[in-house]
Design a protein around this motif. Structure first.
Motif, PDB file in Angstrom:
ATOM      1  N   GLY A   1      -0.284   3.054  -4.966  1.00 29.42           N
ATOM      2  CA  GLY A   1      -1.503   2.335  -4.651  1.00 29.42           C
ATOM      3  C   GLY A   1      -1.425   0.877  -5.065  1.00 29.42           C
ATOM      4  O   GLY A   1      -0.387   0.385  -5.512  1.00 29.42           O
TER       5      GLY A   1
ATOM      6  N   THR B   1     -13.624  -3.473   0.143  1.00 30.76           N
ATOM      7  CA  THR B   1     -13.356  -2.033   0.220  1.00 30.76           C
ATOM      8  C   THR B   1     -14.125  -1.187  -0.786  1.00 30.76           C
ATOM      9  O   THR B   1     -13.906   0.016  -0.874  1.00 30.76           O
ATOM     10  CB  THR B   1     -11.850  -1.768   0.045  1.00 30.76           C
TER      11      THR B   1
ATOM     12  N   GLN C   1       0.864  -1.181   0.000  1.00 27.43           N
ATOM     13  CA  GLN C   1       0.000   0.000   0.000  1.00 27.43           C
ATOM     14  C   GLN C   1       0.898   1.228   0.000  1.00 27.43           C
ATOM     15  O   GLN C   1       1.519   1.573   0.991  1.00 27.43           O
ATOM     16  CB  GLN C   1      -0.898  -0.022   1.241  1.00 27.43           C
TER      17      GLN C   1
ATOM     18  N   MET D   1      -9.900   5.350  -4.221  1.00 28.29           N
ATOM     19  CA  MET D   1     -10.939   5.160  -3.207  1.00 28.29           C
ATOM     20  C   MET D   1     -11.287   6.484  -2.543  1.00 28.29           C
ATOM     21  O   MET D   1     -10.405   7.290  -2.226  1.00 28.29           O
ATOM     22  CB  MET D   1     -10.472   4.159  -2.138  1.00 28.29           C
TER      23      MET D   1
ATOM     24  N   ASN E   1      -7.959   1.087  -8.282  1.00 23.77           N
ATOM     25  CA  ASN E   1      -6.700   1.349  -7.596  1.00 23.77           C
ATOM     26  C   ASN E   1      -7.045   1.973  -6.251  1.00 23.77           C
ATOM     27  O   ASN E   1      -7.974   2.794  -6.163  1.00 23.77           O
ATOM     28  CB  ASN E   1      -5.836   2.308  -8.432  1.00 23.77           C
ATOM     29  N   THR E   2      -6.314   1.586  -5.234  1.00 23.56           N
ATOM     30  CA  THR E   2      -6.606   2.118  -3.902  1.00 23.56           C
ATOM     31  C   THR E   2      -6.477   3.637  -3.857  1.00 23.56           C
ATOM     32  O   THR E   2      -7.111   4.283  -3.016  1.00 23.56           O
ATOM     33  CB  THR E   2      -5.675   1.496  -2.852  1.00 23.56           C
TER      34      THR E   2
ATOM     35  N   GLY F   1      -9.787   5.555   2.010  1.00 30.46           N
ATOM     36  CA  GLY F   1      -8.714   4.578   1.887  1.00 30.46           C
ATOM     37  C   GLY F   1      -8.840   3.450   2.898  1.00 30.46           C
ATOM     38  O   GLY F   1      -9.644   3.498   3.832  1.00 30.46           O
ATOM     39  N   ILE F   2      -8.024   2.419   2.710  1.00 27.65           N
ATOM     40  CA  ILE F   2      -8.080   1.248   3.588  1.00 27.65           C
ATOM     41  C   ILE F   2      -7.909   1.650   5.050  1.00 27.65           C
ATOM     42  O   ILE F   2      -8.668   1.221   5.924  1.00 27.65           O
ATOM     43  CB  ILE F   2      -7.013   0.215   3.178  1.00 27.65           C
TER      44      ILE F   2
END
Length: 201
Positions: free
Chosen positions: A126, A171, A121, A146, A142-143, A149-150
């Motif tokens: 990402g 997610t 991460q 988001m 792709n993170t 985010g996580i």
């Protein structure tokens, strides 16, 4: 509702919810090891929603965002199968999504990629993931894209739920969701590595 383009395809407008939109799935929803998804014949349209799934690796409650990275160790691609007709009706009536999101077999997951061995991460890069249907890519995410985010999601969730080792966090799905049909072949990739390979029956 964690990717802005998906929110547009769902509701016709680009928007960011004020807080993450949360729902839960029963343990009987879990579908793993490449087992097939049996498309229900009594629930209307069933859509695939490809998502990055995070594996919680330690017990935690009220986790500060700056420490959230310590609480997950692996990712994979999962599919949040959704009974879309039932969800539309539930949303219109202000009812919970329990059945349309949590029915048996509605939480497919692939093989785990340890973050220490695979994609990390990284705020600058990402984690890329995608879902293919019958050999054609239908979703990419792709993170970085988001809305939450996580680490933000873990901090938020742990205010209300005690996170336990083995819990799975889906997610959110990027744009490109659509209906599944019998004989569909679904494949999920994390950073170019195929982690999910399953069929619909």
């Amino acid at each position: 509702m964690n990717f802005i383009e998906h929110n547009k395809e769902l509701d016709g407008a680009l928007y960011k919810p004020e807080v993450p939109v949360i729902f839960t799935k029963a343990d009987s929803a879990l579908l793993k090891d490449g087992k097939p998804f049996f498309v229900p014949d009594d629930m209307g349209q069933i859509d695939y929603e490809g998502e990055l799934v995070v594996r919680i690796c330690r017990l935690g409650k009220a986790i500060p965002e700056r420490f959230a990275r310590r609480y997950y160790d692996a990712v994979t691609v999962g599919i949040d199968f959704t009974a879309r007709d039932m969800q539309r009706q539930a949303r219109q009536q202000g009812l919970p999504w329990t059945i349309c999101k949590g029915f048996d077999g509605s939480a497919a997951i692939g093989q785990w990629v340890l973050l220490d061995e695979g994609p990390r991460q990284d705020g600058a890069v990402g984690i890329h993931f995608r879902l293919d249907r019958n050999g054609q890519t239908v979703q990419r995410g792709n993170t970085q894209e988001m809305l939450f985010g996580i680490d933000q999601l873990i901090a938020y969730l742990s205010r209300y739920f005690t996170l336990k080792t083995g819990d799975l966090l889906f997610t959110g799905t990027p744009a490109g969701v659509g209906p599944v049909a019998i004989d569909d072949h679904l494949e999920g990739y994390v950073a170019g590595r195929r982690v999910l390979d399953m069929r619909c029956k």
